[in-house]
Design a protein around this motif. Structure first.
Motif: not given
Ligand code: ADP
Length: 653
Positions: A398-401, A403-405, A422-434, A438-440
């Protein structure tokens, strides 16, 4: 998971963290420029002292040459310690015995004061300017270096403006203080100390009268600065509002025209401009009263000195005063009173400059001290990709407290393509950033060929990964430089080869100067599809072991998409590839499709398997392929719930 919550303004924290930033500025950066500093200080003092020679010598000359005093007596009166010198022996050897000789010596000394003063003014300016410029350059480059290594969070839109402001405004403000401010500090101190010293040596009683304005001016300017500072803060804030409004409107001028809201917008601009005007006028009305008031204080001091001194010269010590006053001494007094009043007026602006510089260096050091979330293990080894096999093992982040994935697990065979859907906001980009680190991850692990990402060096990891995103950012420079970016040293043939593979060669050769065409603000504007093909060419040239495509074909027309798709197929053929795509047709041939919803894996399999599964993927596919009109109720409900939650979060900001 449990990262400390980021404050709205992370810089607020930073400012508080750094204690005594000015001392640190001088300790860390001043030390490297010791020579310039020392030259600046010495030359400032000497230049000012030389400036004081003409009025002093003139005073002596008037008494010794035009009146009937002896040079030796004047010197002995002026500096009792000078007595042994100021004997008949001194007059005759150092000081000429004849009046004509003394006259020419006076002229010589005055000329020396002027010419020497000019030379030392130059030296002084050289010292302070190079001191300030060197520090400005060093701080700017250090801050930039540091800033590049910061976490991605810092680069969210809201903060890029803030960082630009640190890199330009704050750094410039420091430079201003180090140059003008330091210059003025020494000028002011030398003026006040030396002039007060000379006056007291000449006549302590009259000095008391002449120096009376000093504390009054100091108090007055201090009061002035205290009053005007909040006004200046208001001016800065209103000018910020005005600029944002203008920027926003110029950017949205098409909407303004098509909505026929020119009048409405003109009024809004009028309002913020009026606020700026009012704030500015508030500051101006205080400022324009300052100098006349200062003039009055200075004038009263001058008149008092003139009255007391004048009466003293032609009718003996007035009132409580005792002793004698020579005409020359009186002249020196009059000339000196004129000299230190104006530097005193700068007292306030020096305090002001110092306070601003202190705030600026607090911000700069705050940024420099910001810890990076990603820390490389000291025992990290370079990554050696053999098969390109990737494993997500129970990954939670999770970026903050929040959990995002959560608990993401899947394996990718070397050379295979995996698609994230998956739908927007599902966490796809987050999976790739890991994967890009870019984040641990907070829990679990990501492994490449069995090695945990955290056990490899960051440059070797990033070198093995190629990233093509939807944004396809281009730097100012030529087409060739942009393709070569990150693979510096590639030769022209390799660049052309990569461009051909990315289906970009043809449009590039049609550009006015082919591969040497400048792109960006001063060059040609490329379309979204063209930029995307250039960024694919960039990835082809880099030839990474693992490729990441983050919506690489969104925002382009169907024809371009087909072109890009062809180049992508070639690029992904024999390497492990991660792809995110909204258009499912582009990823249906993937070896594995992972469907994410609210940060969790809900389905996994090939296109056929998922269709057979008849869950989220099958429905999304049905809608996109035109087989069904809309998603079943339950999916729409979930989507609208998600949307309302996201907008509520946005509303909290
Ligand atoms: P997707 O790629 O599936 O659209 P993201 O991985 O971009 O989804 O985002 C997943 C969730 O994480 C969203 O709710 C988004 O608001 C949140 N999020 C993305 N980037 C950040 C960030 N840098 N800081 C805090 N929350 C983030």
């Amino acid at each position: 998971m449990s990262h400390p919550a980021e404050e709205d303004d992370p810089f607020e924290d930073l400012r508080e963290k750094s204690s005594n930033p000015m001392r640190r500025l001088f300790a860390e950066y001043g030390r490297q420029n010791k020579l310039q500093f020392v030259v600046g200080v010495i030359a400032s003092v000497v230049a000012r002292v030389l400036d004081l020679i003409p009025p002093l010598v003139l005073g002596f000359a008037i008494d010794a040459i035009f009146q009937d005093s002896e040079y030796a007596t004047i010197l002995a009166d002026f500096l009792p310690g000078f007595l042994p010198f100021a004997t008949e022996a001194a007059v005759g050897s150092v000081i000429p015995a004849t009046r004509t000789g003394q006259f020419w010596m006076t002229i010589g000394l005055i000329a020396f004061g002027f010419f020497g003063g000019a030379a030392f003014h130059w030296t002084r300016n050289w010292g302070w300017n190079s001191f300030a410029q060197n520090i400005q350059h060093a701080i700017r480059t250090d801050t930039y270096d540091k800033m590049q290594r910061l976490n991605m969070d810092f680069f969210a839109q809201k903060q890029t403006g803030e960082m630009m402001s640190i890199l330009s405004n704050d750094v410039n403000r420091l430079e201003r203080f180090l140059n003008e401010g330091m210059n003025s500090v020494f000028r002011l101190s030398v003026m006040v100390v030396a002039i007060a010293g000379i006056m007291i040596a000449l006549n302590p009683q009259l000095a008391l009268v002449a120096l009376l304005p000093v504390p009054i001016i100091a108090l007055f300017t201090y009061y002035f600065v205290r009053r005007i500072q909040p006004r200046y803060a208001e001016v800065r804030s209103t000018v910020g509002d005005l600029n944002s409004r203008l920027e926003n409107n110029l950017g949205g001028v098409q909407v303004i025209k098509t909505s026929n809201t020119e009048l409405f917008e003109s009024e809004r601009v009028d309002d913020v401009s009026q606020d700026y005007f009012d704030a500015n006028w508030g500051a101006i009305s205080i400022r324009i009263r300052f100098f006349p008031a200062l003039r009055i204080i200075a004038g009263v001091g001058f008149v008092a000195t003139f009255v007391v001194g004048g009466l003293w010269v032609f009718s003996g010590a007035p009132g409580p005063f005792t002793g004698t006053l020579r005409v020359g001494e009186f002249t020196t007094f009059i000339l000196f009173t004129q000299r230190f009043i104006w530097p005193m007026a700068q007292f306030g602006s020096i305090i002001n400059m110092y306070q601003r510089a202190r705030a600026s260096s607090a911000r700069i050091f705050g940024l420099m001290d910001e810890p990076s979330r990603i820390v490389e293990d000291p025992d990290a080894e370079p990554l050696d990709v053999t098969d390109g096999q990737i494993q997500y093992d129970d990954v939670t982040f999770g970026y903050d407290e929040e959990d995002i994935v959560r608990d993401i697990s899947f394996d990718v065979e070397g050379g295979n393509t995996v698609a994230l859907v998956g739908p927007t906001g599902a966490g796809k980009s987050t999976v790739l950033k890991l994967l890009l680190r870019m984040y641990d991850v907070d829990e679990g692990a990501i492994r490449i060929d069995g090695t945990d990402l955290r056990d490899v060096t960051i440059p070797s990891l990033r070198q093995s990964l190629g990233y093509v995103s939807q944004e396809s950012f281009m730097f100012y420079g030529t087409v060739e430089e942009n393709i070569e970016y990150g693979s510096f040293g590639a030769d022209h043939d390799e660049v052309v080869e990569a461009a051909k593979a990315a289906e970009a060669h043809e449009f590039i050769t049609n550009l006015p100067e082919g591969y040497d065409t400048e792109i960006g603000e001063r060059g040609v504007k490329l379309s979204g599809g063209q930029r995307q093909r250039l960024s694919i060419a960039r990835a082809v040239l880099k030839d990474p072991d693992i490729l990441i495509l983050d919506e690489a074909t969104s925002d382009v027309d169907t024809e371009t998409e087909m072109l890009i798709q062809r180049s992508l197929d070639e690029l992904t053929a024999n390497r492990t590839t991660f792809a995110i795509a909204h258009r499912l047709s582009t990823i249906k041939d993937a070896d594995q499709i992972v469907v994410l919803e609210e940060g969790q894996t809900v389905e996994r399999g090939t296109h056929e398997e998922l269709l057979a599964n008849d869950e989220l993927y099958a429905h999304l596919w049905g809608v996109q392929a035109g087989e069904i009109d809309e998603l079943p109720e339950e999916f729409i409900e979930r989507a609208s719930k998600r949307a309302s939650r996201t907008s509520a979060e946005a509303g909290d900001d």
